[in-house]
Design a protein around this motif. Structure first.
Motif, PDB file in Angstrom:
ATOM      1  N   SER A  95       1.428   9.110  19.615  1.00  0.00           N
ATOM      2  CA  SER A  95       1.843   9.509  18.266  1.00  0.00           C
ATOM      3  C   SER A  95       0.876   8.931  17.246  1.00  0.00           C
ATOM      4  O   SER A  95       0.476   7.778  17.331  1.00  0.00           O
ATOM      5  CB  SER A  95       3.253   8.999  17.978  1.00  0.00           C
ATOM      6  OG  SER A  95       4.170   9.534  18.901  1.00  0.00           O
ATOM      7  N   ASP A 144       2.948  11.755  10.570  1.00  0.00           N
ATOM      8  CA  ASP A 144       4.274  11.822  11.163  1.00  0.00           C
ATOM      9  C   ASP A 144       4.810  10.452  11.548  1.00  0.00           C
ATOM     10  O   ASP A 144       6.005  10.309  11.815  1.00  0.00           O
ATOM     11  CB  ASP A 144       4.258  12.720  12.404  1.00  0.00           C
ATOM     12  CG  ASP A 144       4.076  14.184  12.036  1.00  0.00           C
ATOM     13  OD1 ASP A 144       4.136  14.493  10.829  1.00  0.00           O
ATOM     14  OD2 ASP A 144       3.872  15.011  12.946  1.00  0.00           O
ATOM     15  N   ASN A 184       9.298   7.216   9.870  1.00  0.00           N
ATOM     16  CA  ASN A 184       9.291   8.506  10.552  1.00  0.00           C
ATOM     17  C   ASN A 184       9.277   8.392  12.072  1.00  0.00           C
ATOM     18  O   ASN A 184       9.863   9.209  12.775  1.00  0.00           O
ATOM     19  CB  ASN A 184       8.099   9.346  10.098  1.00  0.00           C
ATOM     20  CG  ASN A 184       8.268   9.847   8.677  1.00  0.00           C
ATOM     21  OD1 ASN A 184       9.369   9.820   8.130  1.00  0.00           O
ATOM     22  ND2 ASN A 184       7.181  10.307   8.067  1.00  0.00           N
ATOM     23  N   ARG A 185       8.568   7.389  12.598  1.00  0.00           N
ATOM     24  CA  ARG A 185       8.504   7.234  14.056  1.00  0.00           C
ATOM     25  C   ARG A 185       8.309   5.754  14.372  1.00  0.00           C
ATOM     26  O   ARG A 185       7.278   5.184  14.051  1.00  0.00           O
ATOM     27  CB  ARG A 185       7.359   8.073  14.625  1.00  0.00           C
ATOM     28  CG  ARG A 185       7.462   8.307  16.129  1.00  0.00           C
ATOM     29  CD  ARG A 185       6.422   9.304  16.598  1.00  0.00           C
ATOM     30  NE  ARG A 185       6.664  10.628  16.104  1.00  0.00           N
ATOM     31  CZ  ARG A 185       7.481  11.518  16.676  1.00  0.00           C
ATOM     32  NH1 ARG A 185       8.137  11.184  17.759  1.00  0.00           N
ATOM     33  NH2 ARG A 185       7.638  12.719  16.163  1.00  0.00           N
ATOM     34  N   ARG A 217       9.171  17.882   4.056  1.00  0.00           N
ATOM     35  CA  ARG A 217       9.241  18.254   5.462  1.00  0.00           C
ATOM     36  C   ARG A 217      10.613  17.936   6.033  1.00  0.00           C
ATOM     37  O   ARG A 217      11.383  17.167   5.444  1.00  0.00           O
ATOM     38  CB  ARG A 217       8.157  17.540   6.280  1.00  0.00           C
ATOM     39  CG  ARG A 217       8.194  16.028   6.202  1.00  0.00           C
ATOM     40  CD  ARG A 217       6.945  15.395   6.802  1.00  0.00           C
ATOM     41  NE  ARG A 217       6.893  15.538   8.232  1.00  0.00           N
ATOM     42  CZ  ARG A 217       7.183  14.557   9.100  1.00  0.00           C
ATOM     43  NH1 ARG A 217       7.512  13.363   8.640  1.00  0.00           N
ATOM     44  NH2 ARG A 217       7.126  14.750  10.381  1.00  0.00           N
TER      45      ARG A 217
END
Length: 405
Positions: free
Chosen positions: A250, A254, A259-260, A329
């Motif tokens: 990743s 993003d 987000n992650r 988003r």
């Protein structure tokens, strides 16, 4: 698979034939000795010794074929239901519901606010810094990227959401479980994280234990090798745990902020049910997750995932996404899946039917209700105002205030 099955059957047949021949010869040895035909008896003994060696070879061939079959079976994913959209990626997912006009899908229900892409909206990582809610740099110092430190009102918001989600699950009839956050390999194989997601799980190699990627793993494994009475179904459990994912590969925008992450809080709902009732259970779970998002007053949409975007173990999966006004988003906050008998077959999770006492496989289901990081991101971004960050009415009793200031 068919070739390996043929090899196993061929070895089994050869073993059975050799065993039958050995038994027949063994019976003759006593008779030969009684007749005084010692030389023939010794020859017969030598034959049985050779046959024993052959049987051992056939056993080894059977074990080798069975082991190869098992390894191959573990790499085969679940079969999608007919209503799953055909496709290879997220672009092929079907939006089935949205409470946001002009953001995918038909508008269903009433959205309490307005979604607008105001360039003045701050992303959550800037809001976290402005109000001293989350320190991402401190997390890097202590552990590394993807391990944020929640501070003050930020920590209180996390705790409020956890308690809110657990309270709602309790009202919906879920029994709360507090499971371990490390599991053995058998548990990982049982729910399908292994071998499919082995590279994405943190592995404690000395003890051969894995940090859980979701509470689905320990909670569903409660029922591994268990036969349940039908009257006990459906079983409804929920659990709050920390979750750990390596998120290897990743990168980019993003992964910014919340987000992650590599570690995050999540409340999971898990059901064990009969095949006849699992579809109704799945719909109830979807309604539960949707109700949480409605109470949090967040813009959301529901997607039916395509075959190519669905998890390895799911037969049918719906994703819930919330809209981020600052990032412009959609952010996934829940996957709610029906696994049919796929996990139950691995787990040997079965139930005894009331009508005929026959033991058959259960259906297993699970869903996030909810994962916190992106919920927090959406709450901060969508509720920012001049006075601070507005706390949704349903969350205020748990947070203890109506505003982050």
């Amino acid at each position: 698979m068919l070739r390996l099955d043929g090899e196993r059957k061929s070895a089994q047949q050869a073993k059975d034939a050799a065993a039958a021949q050995m038994n027949q010869i063994s019976k003759s040895i006593g008779m030969l000795m009684a007749k005084g035909e010692r030389e023939k008896a010794e020859e017969a003994k030598a034959q049985t010794g050779a046959l024993k060696a052959q049987i051992a070879e056939f056993d080894a061939k059977m074990s080798e074929a069975e082991e190869a079959q098992t390894k191959l079976l573990l790499t085969i994913p679940n079969v999608p239901y007919d209503i799953v959209p055909e496709g290879a990626a997220a672009e092929d997912n079907l939006v089935v519901k949205s409470n946001v006009p002009h953001h995918g899908g038909d508008t269903v229900g009433t959205w309490v606010g307005e979604v607008n892409n105001d360039e003045a909206k701050l992303p959550h990582w800037e809001l976290a810094k402005k109000y001293n809610l989350i320190d991402f740099d401190l997390g890097v110092k202590i552990s590394g990227a993807g391990f944020p430190v929640y501070i003050g009102q930020g920590a209180r918001l996390q705790r409020a959401l956890i308690n809110f989600f657990l309270a709602e699950a309790n009202k919906a009839g879920y029994t709360e479980i507090m499971p371990p956050t490390v599991v053995n390999a058998a548990s990982g194989y049982g729910t399908g994280q292994l071998p499919d997601k082995e590279g994405q799980m943190y592995h404690c190699e000395v003890d051969d234990l894995y940090l859980i990627p979701t509470a689905e793993v320990p909670v569903t494994n409660i029922y591994r090798d268990v036969i349940i009475d039908e009257k006990e179904l459906p079983i409804k459990n929920c659990a709050y745990t920390e979750c750990f994912r390596r998120e290897a590969g990743s990168y980019g925008k993003d992964v910014r902020g919340l987000n992650r992450l590599h570690e995050f809080s999540k409340i999971e709902i898990v059901r064990i049910d009969t095949p006849e009732h699992s579809d109704a259970s799945h719909k109830e779970m979807l309604e539960h997750v949707e109700g949480l998002l409605q109470k949090l007053e967040l813009p959301y949409r529901i997607l039916r995932l395509s075959g190519g975007d669905m998890s390895f173990t799911a037969a049918l999966c719906y994703d819930f996404e919330v809209y981020s006004e600052a990032q412009h988003r959609w952010l996934e906050v829940s996957s709610t899946s029906n696994f049919d008998t796929y996990q139950a077959n691995r787990l040997k999770c079965r139930y005894r039917r009331a009508e005929d006492k026959k033991v058959v496989l259960c259906h297993t289901l699970n869903g996030s209700a909810l994962a916190l990081p992106r919920i927090v991101a959406a709450l901060l971004e969508n509720n920012q105002c001049e006075e601070g960050i507005r706390i949704p009415k349903a969350l205020q009793p748990f947070f203890g205030d109506d505003m982050i200031r």
